[in-house]
Design an enzyme around this catalytic site. Structure first.
Site, short mmCIF file in Angstrom:
data_model
loop_
_atom_site.label_atom_id
_atom_site.label_comp_id
_atom_site.label_asym_id
_atom_site.label_seq_id
_atom_site.Cartn_x
_atom_site.Cartn_y
_atom_site.Cartn_z
N ASN A 235 0.85 -1.20 0.00
CA ASN A 235 0.00 0.00 0.00
C ASN A 235 0.89 1.25 0.00
O ASN A 235 0.55 2.27 0.59
CB ASN A 235 -0.92 -0.02 1.24
CG ASN A 235 -2.01 1.01 1.16
OD1 ASN A 235 -2.43 1.41 0.07
ND2 ASN A 235 -2.45 1.50 2.30
N TYR B 265 -9.65 -2.81 12.90
CA TYR B 265 -8.44 -1.97 12.84
C TYR B 265 -8.12 -1.44 14.25
O TYR B 265 -7.00 -1.56 14.75
CB TYR B 265 -8.64 -0.81 11.85
CG TYR B 265 -7.64 0.29 12.05
CD1 TYR B 265 -6.33 0.16 11.59
CD2 TYR B 265 -7.98 1.46 12.76
CE1 TYR B 265 -5.39 1.16 11.81
CE2 TYR B 265 -7.05 2.46 12.98
CZ TYR B 265 -5.76 2.31 12.51
OH TYR B 265 -4.84 3.29 12.75
N LYS C 85 -4.91 -2.37 16.96
CA LYS C 85 -4.00 -1.43 17.63
C LYS C 85 -4.02 -1.68 19.14
O LYS C 85 -2.98 -1.73 19.80
CB LYS C 85 -4.40 0.02 17.33
CG LYS C 85 -4.15 0.45 15.89
CD LYS C 85 -2.68 0.48 15.56
CE LYS C 85 -2.41 0.88 14.12
NZ LYS C 85 -1.02 0.65 13.71
N SER D 185 -2.99 4.38 17.92
CA SER D 185 -4.00 5.31 17.42
C SER D 185 -4.90 5.78 18.55
O SER D 185 -5.17 5.02 19.49
CB SER D 185 -4.85 4.59 16.37
OG SER D 185 -6.01 5.32 16.08
N PHE E 253 -3.60 11.20 16.62
CA PHE E 253 -4.93 11.74 16.36
C PHE E 253 -5.08 11.82 14.82
O PHE E 253 -4.84 10.80 14.18
CB PHE E 253 -5.15 13.02 17.18
CG PHE E 253 -5.46 12.62 18.62
CD1 PHE E 253 -4.47 12.06 19.44
CD2 PHE E 253 -6.74 12.68 19.13
CE1 PHE E 253 -4.76 11.59 20.73
CE2 PHE E 253 -7.05 12.23 20.42
CZ PHE E 253 -6.06 11.68 21.20
N1 UFG Z 1 -15.70 13.44 7.27
C1 UFG Z 1 -16.65 13.99 6.45
N2 UFG Z 1 -16.66 13.63 5.15
C2 UFG Z 1 -15.77 12.74 4.61
C3 UFG Z 1 -14.78 12.18 5.46
C4 UFG Z 1 -14.79 12.55 6.79
O1 UFG Z 1 -17.48 14.80 6.89
O2 UFG Z 1 -15.84 12.45 3.40
C5 UFG Z 1 -15.64 13.86 8.69
C6 UFG Z 1 -15.88 12.72 9.68
O3 UFG Z 1 -17.26 12.54 9.90
C7 UFG Z 1 -15.12 13.23 10.90
C8 UFG Z 1 -13.94 14.01 10.30
O4 UFG Z 1 -14.35 14.33 8.98
O5 UFG Z 1 -15.91 14.13 11.63
C9 UFG Z 1 -12.66 13.20 10.24
O6 UFG Z 1 -12.88 11.98 9.56
P1 UFG Z 1 -11.67 11.04 9.06
O7 UFG Z 1 -12.31 9.89 8.32
O8 UFG Z 1 -10.66 11.84 8.33
O9 UFG Z 1 -10.98 10.55 10.41
P2 UFG Z 1 -11.61 9.79 11.67
O10 UFG Z 1 -11.51 10.73 12.83
O11 UFG Z 1 -12.91 9.19 11.38
O12 UFG Z 1 -10.57 8.57 11.82
C10 UFG Z 1 -9.23 8.82 12.10
C11 UFG Z 1 -8.34 7.82 11.38
C12 UFG Z 1 -8.51 6.44 11.94
C13 UFG Z 1 -8.37 6.44 13.42
C14 UFG Z 1 -9.25 7.48 14.05
C15 UFG Z 1 -8.90 7.60 15.52
O13 UFG Z 1 -8.63 7.80 10.00
O14 UFG Z 1 -7.51 5.61 11.40
O15 UFG Z 1 -9.02 8.77 13.46
O16 UFG Z 1 -9.60 8.56 16.17
F1 UFG Z 1 -8.72 5.24 13.90
#
Ligand code: UFG
Length: 341
Positions: free
Chosen positions: A35, A149, A153, A123, A178
């Site tokens: 990847n 996932y 971790k 994470s 984060f």
């Molecule tokens: N979001 C959107 N639209 C999108 C993608 C994300 O509105 O297309 C929002 C999500 O709802 C969230 C924020 O953007 O409020 C961040 O979302 P991400 O998917 O970028 O990240 P997450 O916080 O969901 O997840 C991240 C990492 C994971 C980890 C997690 C730990 O991607 O690997 O933080 O808190 F597990």
């Protein structure tokens, strides 16, 4: 130090390699390139002006790893693993097999080589839904985890703790990330997601560049200042420097650290900051919340500040600017031809 960097060609790995080299450490990249791209290593060499040895192996393959890692090293930074939350729900066995075996094989390798300094890529997901915010390292872990996932971790942290009990010389640092964003300021190294990205930053960048029509904002009625989800976005170079600080700690025992900025930023705030930096409009539509999403996840990063002397330095604007710079220079990621110093 001579550092074995597993997953060294990935998004966080490539930036960590640069941060280590900038501090005068030597780096050996171990990656299976499932990847990631070998071009990432070439770019690190270009920016740092040095050659980097590469061991191409799947770390979860015990025999192959013990055979192929034939060089000496003083410490390991362990980032190799599968990282998609969504994919992990669809392929739980693969996620457990790869992520847990990789950790087990590395621990065996460290023992065999009498290497005692380990930094592990964990994470913030191990905290589950926060019972208080900001989240310190004393927050309970493992309650309410919703995907393999995250469990992988959590379990890897536990495997490292149990191993340390029978190997008291082991100095293991668990880094709980984060939300990493940004790119190296050179524009030569950045995030190169394969397939369709699901994280916010790459999706915003794709809308800005016209590869996607609009951003779906998942949830507009959370109990947050503007109703959209709040996260702690941390610049990937700040994160990389956190690994260097952790490595140099090198104290026997297991210690966990949050790597976050301590500042909560909503989806719409990130959109606006990216718009300012890219001078592009990001079309968006507010939709229903994504399954399993949390309203707010923000770090208390004070332990890393107190004990490692590390804190996030880059601003949100700088992270957006650097991410956009990387995207403009490398619209197709590492397969693109354009390289500049
Ligand atoms: N979001 C959107 N639209 C999108 C993608 C994300 O509105 O297309 C929002 C999500 O709802 C969230 C924020 O953007 O409020 C961040 O979302 P991400 O998917 O970028 O990240 P997450 O916080 O969901 O997840 C991240 C990492 C994971 C980890 C997690 C730990 O991607 O690997 O933080 O808190 F597990």
């Amino acid at each position: 130090m001579r550092v074995l960097l597993t997953g060294g060609a990935g998004y966080i790995g490539s930036h960590t390699a640069l941060a280590l080299l900038e501090r005068g450490h030597e780096v050996i990249v171990l990656d299976d390139f499932s990847n990631s791209h070998i071009e990432a290593v070439r770019r690190i060499e270009l920016v740092a002006g040095t050659d980097i040895p590469v061991i191409t192996v799947d770390l979860s393959d015990r025999e192959a790893t013990l055979r192929k890692v034939d060089c000496d090293f003083d410490a390991a930074v362990h980032l190799a693993g599968l990282k998609s939350v969504v994919e992990s729900v669809a392929q739980p066995n693969r996620y457990y097999r790869v992520n847990l075996n990789a950790t087990l094989v590395l621990l065996e390798l460290l023992r065999e080589r009498s290497v005692s300094n380990l930094v592990f890529s964990s994470s913030a997901t191990v905290y589950g839904p926060p019972v208080n915010s900001p989240i310190s390292e004393d927050h309970p872990v493992g309650a309410g985890l919703t995907n393999p996932y995250g469990w992988s971790k959590f379990m890897s942290e536990q495997i490292i703790r149990d191993t340390q009990r029978i190997r008291p010389d082991l100095a293991a640092t668990l880094l709980r990330y984060f939300n990493p964003i940004g790119a190296h300021t050179s524009g030569n190294i950045g995030e190169d997601p394969t397939g369709v990205p699901t994280n916010l930053m790459p999706v915003i960048a794709q809308v800005a560049s016209g590869r996607r029509e609009k951003l779906s904002v998942f949830g507009g009625t959370y109990p947050t200042p503007d109703g959209t989800g709040v996260r702690d976005y941390i610049d990937v170079m700040d994160l990389a420097e956190g690994h260097v600080a952790a490595l140099e700690r090198n104290t026997a025992g297991v210690r966990s650290y949050n790597l976050g900025s301590g500042v909560g930023v909503s989806v719409l705030e990130l959109v606006r900051t990216f718009e300012e930096q890219s001078e592009r409009r990001i079309a968006y539509a507010i939709e229903g919340p994504r399954l399993g999403d949390l309203a707010e996840v923000v770090a208390d990063p004070s332990r890393a500040a107190d004990e490692l002397g590390w804190r996030a330095k880059r601003t949100l604007g700088a992270s957006c600017r650097d991410y956009w710079n990387w995207q403009v220079r490398n619209p197709y990621g590492y397969v693109s031809e354009h390289v500049s110093r």
